[in-house]
Design a protein around this motif. Sequence first.
Motif, PDB file in Angstrom:
ATOM      1  N   HIS A  49       0.870  -1.435  -0.241  1.00  0.00           N
ATOM      2  CA  HIS A  49       0.126  -0.168  -0.169  1.00  0.00           C
ATOM      3  C   HIS A  49       0.989   1.003  -0.281  1.00  0.00           C
ATOM      4  O   HIS A  49       0.640   2.477   0.540  1.00  0.00           O
ATOM      5  N   ARG A  50       1.793   0.546   0.319  1.00  0.00           N
ATOM      6  CA  ARG A  50       3.441   2.652  -0.027  1.00  0.00           C
ATOM      7  C   ARG A  50       3.757   1.871  -1.461  1.00  0.00           C
ATOM      8  O   ARG A  50       4.619   2.447  -1.565  1.00  0.00           O
ATOM      9  N   ALA A  51       3.475   1.577  -2.615  1.00  0.00           N
ATOM     10  CA  ALA A  51       3.999   1.034  -3.333  1.00  0.00           C
ATOM     11  C   ALA A  51       3.764   2.344  -4.159  1.00  0.00           C
ATOM     12  O   ALA A  51       2.558   2.820  -4.114  1.00  0.00           O
ATOM     13  N   ALA A  52       4.222   2.753  -5.436  1.00  0.00           N
ATOM     14  CA  ALA A  52       3.909   3.777  -6.620  1.00  0.00           C
ATOM     15  C   ALA A  52       3.480   3.431  -7.119  1.00  0.00           C
ATOM     16  O   ALA A  52       3.211   2.532  -8.016  1.00  0.00           O
ATOM     17  N   PRO A  53       2.362   4.704  -7.592  1.00  0.00           N
ATOM     18  CA  PRO A  53       1.499   4.059  -8.378  1.00  0.00           C
ATOM     19  C   PRO A  53       1.570   4.521  -9.956  1.00  0.00           C
ATOM     20  O   PRO A  53       1.107   4.337 -10.240  1.00  0.00           O
ATOM     21  N   PHE A  54       2.670   5.198 -10.015  1.00  0.00           N
ATOM     22  CA  PHE A  54       2.615   5.482 -11.595  1.00  0.00           C
ATOM     23  C   PHE A  54       3.876   4.603 -11.937  1.00  0.00           C
ATOM     24  O   PHE A  54       4.708   4.258 -11.397  1.00  0.00           O
ATOM     25  N   SER A  55       3.985   4.055 -13.186  1.00  0.00           N
ATOM     26  CA  SER A  55       5.026   3.546 -14.099  1.00  0.00           C
ATOM     27  C   SER A  55       6.305   4.985 -13.102  1.00  0.00           C
ATOM     28  O   SER A  55       6.653   6.153 -12.954  1.00  0.00           O
ATOM     29  N   ALA A  63       6.740  13.784 -10.653  1.00  0.00           N
ATOM     30  CA  ALA A  63       7.815  14.465  -8.548  1.00  0.00           C
ATOM     31  C   ALA A  63       7.954  16.053  -9.359  1.00  0.00           C
ATOM     32  O   ALA A  63       8.409  17.068  -8.639  1.00  0.00           O
ATOM     33  N   ALA A  64       8.546  16.172 -10.682  1.00  0.00           N
ATOM     34  CA  ALA A  64       7.961  17.863 -11.052  1.00  0.00           C
ATOM     35  C   ALA A  64       7.182  18.871 -11.901  1.00  0.00           C
ATOM     36  O   ALA A  64       8.035  19.722 -11.499  1.00  0.00           O
ATOM     37  N   ASP A  65       5.917  17.640 -11.149  1.00  0.00           N
ATOM     38  CA  ASP A  65       4.996  19.085 -10.776  1.00  0.00           C
ATOM     39  C   ASP A  65       3.944  17.967  -9.649  1.00  0.00           C
ATOM     40  O   ASP A  65       3.916  16.939 -10.280  1.00  0.00           O
ATOM     41  N   ASP A  66       4.281  18.938  -8.966  1.00  0.00           N
ATOM     42  CA  ASP A  66       3.307  18.322  -7.658  1.00  0.00           C
ATOM     43  C   ASP A  66       1.522  18.418  -7.608  1.00  0.00           C
ATOM     44  O   ASP A  66       0.746  17.039  -7.306  1.00  0.00           O
ATOM     45  N   ARG A  67       0.795  19.565  -8.908  1.00  0.00           N
ATOM     46  CA  ARG A  67      -0.219  18.968  -9.009  1.00  0.00           C
ATOM     47  C   ARG A  67      -0.704  17.543  -9.781  1.00  0.00           C
ATOM     48  O   ARG A  67      -1.859  17.378  -9.911  1.00  0.00           O
ATOM     49  N   ALA A  68       0.197  16.897 -11.117  1.00  0.00           N
ATOM     50  CA  ALA A  68      -0.382  15.738 -11.013  1.00  0.00           C
ATOM     51  C   ALA A  68      -0.754  14.443 -10.153  1.00  0.00           C
ATOM     52  O   ALA A  68      -1.187  13.685 -10.485  1.00  0.00           O
ATOM     53  N   LEU A  69       0.246  14.717  -8.573  1.00  0.00           N
ATOM     54  CA  LEU A  69      -0.382  14.416  -8.115  1.00  0.00           C
ATOM     55  C   LEU A  69      -2.103  14.170  -6.597  1.00  0.00           C
ATOM     56  O   LEU A  69      -2.075  13.439  -6.226  1.00  0.00           O
ATOM     57  N   ALA A  70      -2.108  15.739  -7.592  1.00  0.00           N
ATOM     58  CA  ALA A  70      -3.508  16.418  -6.754  1.00  0.00           C
ATOM     59  C   ALA A  70      -4.756  15.044  -6.973  1.00  0.00           C
ATOM     60  O   ALA A  70      -4.535  14.877  -7.792  1.00  0.00           O
ATOM     61  N   ARG A  71      -5.773  14.191  -6.918  1.00  0.00           N
ATOM     62  CA  ARG A  71      -7.163  13.791  -6.751  1.00  0.00           C
ATOM     63  C   ARG A  71      -8.584  14.566  -6.220  1.00  0.00           C
ATOM     64  O   ARG A  71      -8.221  14.990  -5.135  1.00  0.00           O
ATOM     65  N   ALA A 306      -2.280   1.879 -19.900  1.00  0.00           N
ATOM     66  CA  ALA A 306      -3.826   1.805 -20.846  1.00  0.00           C
ATOM     67  C   ALA A 306      -5.481   1.798 -20.012  1.00  0.00           C
ATOM     68  O   ALA A 306      -6.157   3.180 -20.147  1.00  0.00           O
ATOM     69  N   ILE A 307      -5.130   1.437 -18.792  1.00  0.00           N
ATOM     70  CA  ILE A 307      -6.717   1.314 -17.946  1.00  0.00           C
ATOM     71  C   ILE A 307      -6.370   2.872 -17.363  1.00  0.00           C
ATOM     72  O   ILE A 307      -7.699   2.989 -17.701  1.00  0.00           O
ATOM     73  N   ARG A 308      -5.399   3.723 -17.229  1.00  0.00           N
ATOM     74  CA  ARG A 308      -5.754   4.979 -16.482  1.00  0.00           C
ATOM     75  C   ARG A 308      -5.805   6.111 -17.645  1.00  0.00           C
ATOM     76  O   ARG A 308      -7.063   6.678 -17.948  1.00  0.00           O
ATOM     77  N   ARG A 309      -4.985   5.717 -19.008  1.00  0.00           N
ATOM     78  CA  ARG A 309      -5.929   6.300 -20.062  1.00  0.00           C
ATOM     79  C   ARG A 309      -6.814   5.700 -20.581  1.00  0.00           C
ATOM     80  O   ARG A 309      -7.821   6.968 -21.019  1.00  0.00           O
ATOM     81  N   ASP A 335      -5.772   3.295  -4.262  1.00  0.00           N
ATOM     82  CA  ASP A 335      -4.450   3.081  -4.540  1.00  0.00           C
ATOM     83  C   ASP A 335      -5.023   2.968  -6.605  1.00  0.00           C
ATOM     84  O   ASP A 335      -4.279   3.836  -7.782  1.00  0.00           O
ATOM     85  N   GLY A 336      -6.122   2.616  -7.182  1.00  0.00           N
ATOM     86  CA  GLY A 336      -6.693   2.800  -8.058  1.00  0.00           C
ATOM     87  C   GLY A 336      -7.444   4.319  -8.464  1.00  0.00           C
ATOM     88  O   GLY A 336      -6.835   4.666  -9.170  1.00  0.00           O
ATOM     89  N   VAL A 337      -7.913   5.062  -7.178  1.00  0.00           N
ATOM     90  CA  VAL A 337      -8.266   6.192  -7.469  1.00  0.00           C
ATOM     91  C   VAL A 337      -6.766   7.235  -7.994  1.00  0.00           C
ATOM     92  O   VAL A 337      -6.969   7.760  -8.470  1.00  0.00           O
ATOM     93  N   VAL A 338      -5.688   7.175  -7.003  1.00  0.00           N
ATOM     94  CA  VAL A 338      -4.179   7.861  -7.646  1.00  0.00           C
ATOM     95  C   VAL A 338      -4.472   7.113  -8.824  1.00  0.00           C
ATOM     96  O   VAL A 338      -3.807   7.750  -9.656  1.00  0.00           O
ATOM     97  N   ASP A 339      -4.126   5.876  -8.605  1.00  0.00           N
ATOM     98  CA  ASP A 339      -3.237   5.176 -10.446  1.00  0.00           C
ATOM     99  C   ASP A 339      -4.208   5.533 -11.925  1.00  0.00           C
ATOM    100  O   ASP A 339      -4.009   5.575 -12.607  1.00  0.00           O
ATOM    101  N   TYR A 340      -5.498   5.600 -11.856  1.00  0.00           N
ATOM    102  CA  TYR A 340      -6.377   5.751 -12.828  1.00  0.00           C
ATOM    103  C   TYR A 340      -7.327   6.786 -12.302  1.00  0.00           C
ATOM    104  O   TYR A 340      -7.466   7.263 -13.889  1.00  0.00           O
ATOM    105  N   LEU A 341      -7.454   7.337 -11.723  1.00  0.00           N
ATOM    106  CA  LEU A 341      -8.283   8.926 -11.999  1.00  0.00           C
ATOM    107  C   LEU A 341      -7.337  10.220 -12.304  1.00  0.00           C
ATOM    108  O   LEU A 341      -6.207  10.087 -11.726  1.00  0.00           O
ATOM    109  N   PRO A 342      -8.196  10.649 -12.890  1.00  0.00           N
ATOM    110  CA  PRO A 342      -7.035  12.415 -13.157  1.00  0.00           C
ATOM    111  C   PRO A 342      -6.264  13.220 -12.105  1.00  0.00           C
ATOM    112  O   PRO A 342      -7.316  13.144 -11.579  1.00  0.00           O
TER     113      PRO A 342
END
Length: 757
Positions: A49-55, A63-71, A306-309, A335-342
Motif C-alpha cells: 500500500h506504499r508502492a509507487a502509483p505510476f510507472s 515529481a516535477a509537478d506536484d499538481r499531477a499527484l492531486a485528486r 492503458a487503464i488510466r488513459r 490505489d485505483g484512485v491514484v493510479d487511474y483517476l485524473p
Amino acid sequence: MSGSQARRAASRLYAAGSRASSSVIARALGLDTARSVLTRGSFASTWSHRAAPFSASAHASAAADDRALARNIGISAHIDSGKTTLTERILFYTGRINEIHEVRGKDGVGAKMDSMELEREKGITIQSAATFCKWKDSDINIIDTPGHVDFTIEVERALRVLDGAILVLCSVGGVQSQSITVDRQMRRYNVPRLCFVNKCDRTGADPWRVLRQVQDKLKLNAAAVHIPIGLEENHAGVVDLVRMEAVTFHGPNGNDIKIEPIPNDLKALASEKRKLLVEAVAEVDEELGEIFLMGEDPSVDQLKAAIRRATIAREFAPLFMGSAFKNKGVQLLLDGVVDYLPAPHEVENKALDLNKEEEEVQLVSDPKAPLVGLAFKLEEGRFGQLTYLRIYQGKIAKGNTLMNTSTGKKLKVPRLVRMHSEEMEEVTEASAGEIVALFGVECKSGDTFTDGTVNLAMTSMKVPEPVMSLAVAPKSRAESANFSKALSRFQREDPTFKVRLDEESGQTIISGMGELHLDIYIERMKREYKVEVDVGEPRVNYRECVTQKATFDYLHKKQSGGSGQYGRVVGYVEPLEEGNQGVEFENGIIGNAIAPGYILACDKGFKEAAQTGGLIGHPVEGVKIVLTDGASHAVDSSEMAFKLAALAAFRQVYEKAKPRILEPVMSVEITVPNEFQGTVIGNINRRKGTVKDSTSEGDDVIITCDVPLKNMFGYSTELRSMTQGKGEFTMEYNNHQPVTQDVQAELCQEYGKRQKN
C-alpha cells in the motif's frame, strides 16, 4: 498486416457486435494462433500500500509537478450502498481519523462525514460533506454525497466541480434507481469513474451479476480489475488482476495485508477475467490494442497506463471489489484512485468570457494563471455564510481581493479554510485544483470569482424543478421571525428548495424534491431555529364559472337622513367563449339612463363581486356582464351607490346562471421502465387522470396525461414505490376544467362548514 490495419479490422469485429476473444481476433487477422495471446507475464514487483502509483516515467514527470499527484473525487451511489462507511475507512487508512465509527452512531459518535444530528439518527447522508487526505504522495479531496433521490442537488453540484468519482454499488442490490441517476449526472459533467462493488460479505453477494448490470443498464465498457476471494461470510480479500496476486486483509481494522500467490482454485478464473480485462481496455486504447493484437502479454505498467488513459477518456470503467464494513479492499481502491483517476490538469474545464459575448475559454490548472473559482455550495456556519470554492486556475490567499463576476462586486477574503467534515483547518493560501471554503463572503451558489484581471463565468449546473409542495406556518406569532430566517437560509443553501406566498390563500408554500426532502427541512426548523410548524396541503386554486345566461334587475336604495343612496342596474350575465378566462364588462345602455360618470363604478362593482364566487368563495372567470338599463337619482345617486348595486346584482343573478366549480388540471409526463407501464396507467385512472399518449423510448415508456392537481399530492412517493424508484415525472399547469357534480357538492358542503365556523 500493419498495426493500423489490424486495429481497423478489430474495430469491424466489435462494431459487428462480437465480443470476440483474443484468439478469435488473432485468427481473423491471420496472426499466429498457436502463440498464447495472453500469457501471464513475469514481473518481480510486489504490491504494497506504499508502492509507487505510476510507472517510473510517469512518477518522474509527476515529481516535477506536484499538481499531477492531486485528486478531487466524489463518492456517489444509491442509498444504503455504503458510501459513508467507505469514506470512514478511507479517512482511517489515510490517517485522518484514529478510530472507525459506524454510520448510525450507535456508539454516540457516528461516521465522521455525517456531522448533522439528523444524519446520525436516520443513518442517511443529507448534505454532501468535504474532506481531504493523503494517500502515498497524493493529496485527495473527497466529497461524500447523499444517496437519496430527494437530495440529488447535493450530488449534482459535487460532480460539477470534481475531476473523478467512485460509483459505489451494492453486491446484492446491484445497479439501482439512484445508481442510474448518478451515472447520468457523471455523464452530464464528463466525470471519469471507478466502480466499487461493496458489501461482498453480504448474503446473496454476486459481483459478476453487478458487472453485467453495469455493462447492460449503465452501458459502460467495464471490466473487473479484481476477483473476490470468497463471498458472503467467507470473503477474505481479492485477487488483483493487474498484478496477478492474491491480497487478503487481516486484523480488527484490515491493516494487516498479506500478498500471496493466487490460490489454485482461483487460477483459471483469474486468467479468464484478466483476458477479459485486457480485451475490454484494448478495445478502446490504441497502445494496448497494438500489444493485444500482436499476441503479446502486457506488462503491469503497460496495463496500468492503458487503464488510466481509457478511464480518463471515459471509455472504460475499472470495477473493484471488497467490503468497506469488513475493512477489505479499501486500500486497493485508494490505489485505483491514484493510479487511474485524473489530476486536475488532465481534465478539460471551460469558462465563458463575459467580455466577448460569452465565448468559450479553456482554463488551465496553473497557479500562475489569473484566478478563476466556482462557489458550488453554501452553508450557514457558526461565523456566517460558509462558501465552498473550487479553484480552477490561479491562486487564492487570505486577504486577497476577489471579484464576483455575477454581481461585479469586489470583496476581500477574510478567512480561508479547508473542510474536514464539520471541522475547519485554517490555510493561508490555496492553488488551482484545490477545494477550500471562504467565510464572510456574500454570494449565491454558482457564482464565479476571479482576481479581477479576467471577466469569466463558469457554466452553471443543472437544477431540477421541485415536484412536491406543502403549506407551512409557524404555530405561534412569536416564532415568525425565526421561521422567516430559516426559510431564507434554506433557500440560499439549496437551489431545489423553493418558497412562495400564495396570493389567493395567503399560505406560505414550500416546494422540494420529495416528502423526505421537505420533512428534513421542517425538522431542521424545529431543531436549529426552535420553530414548531403547522403543515398542511396547499390550498388548491379552484375557480368558478357560469354556464348559462341569466338576467338581473337590482335597485339599491338607502335613506337614513341627509343624502341617501340610490342606484338601479339592469342587464344580464353569460358565459364567455371556451378558452376565454377573463371577466368582461359591457355597457349596452342606449341613452343616459345611468349617468356616464357612474358606469365606471358599475364596472368596478361587478369585477369586485367576481373575485368571490357564491359556491366556495373562489374567483369567477369566463363571464361577461352586460348592462342594458338602469336609473339614477339627481340627489341620492353616487359612485358608491352604483358600485354597491353592481355587487348585489351579481350575487343575486349568480345562482340563476347555474355556476360550476373549475379545478386546475396538470399536464403530467411520466417516464418509467416498460415493465411498469400497466401499473402506472392504472394508477393514473384511479387518480381520475386522462392518458393522452404513450410512447416507447428505448427500455422506457413516456406517458403523457392530464390529472387534476388535487389528485397529484403524494404522487412522487407513490410513483417511486410502484416502480422500485425508477420512475420520474414532471408536471405543469394546463387549464381549469369543471369538477364532477359529486365533487362540487362535497366542496360546497366543506365551504359552508368553514363559513359557519
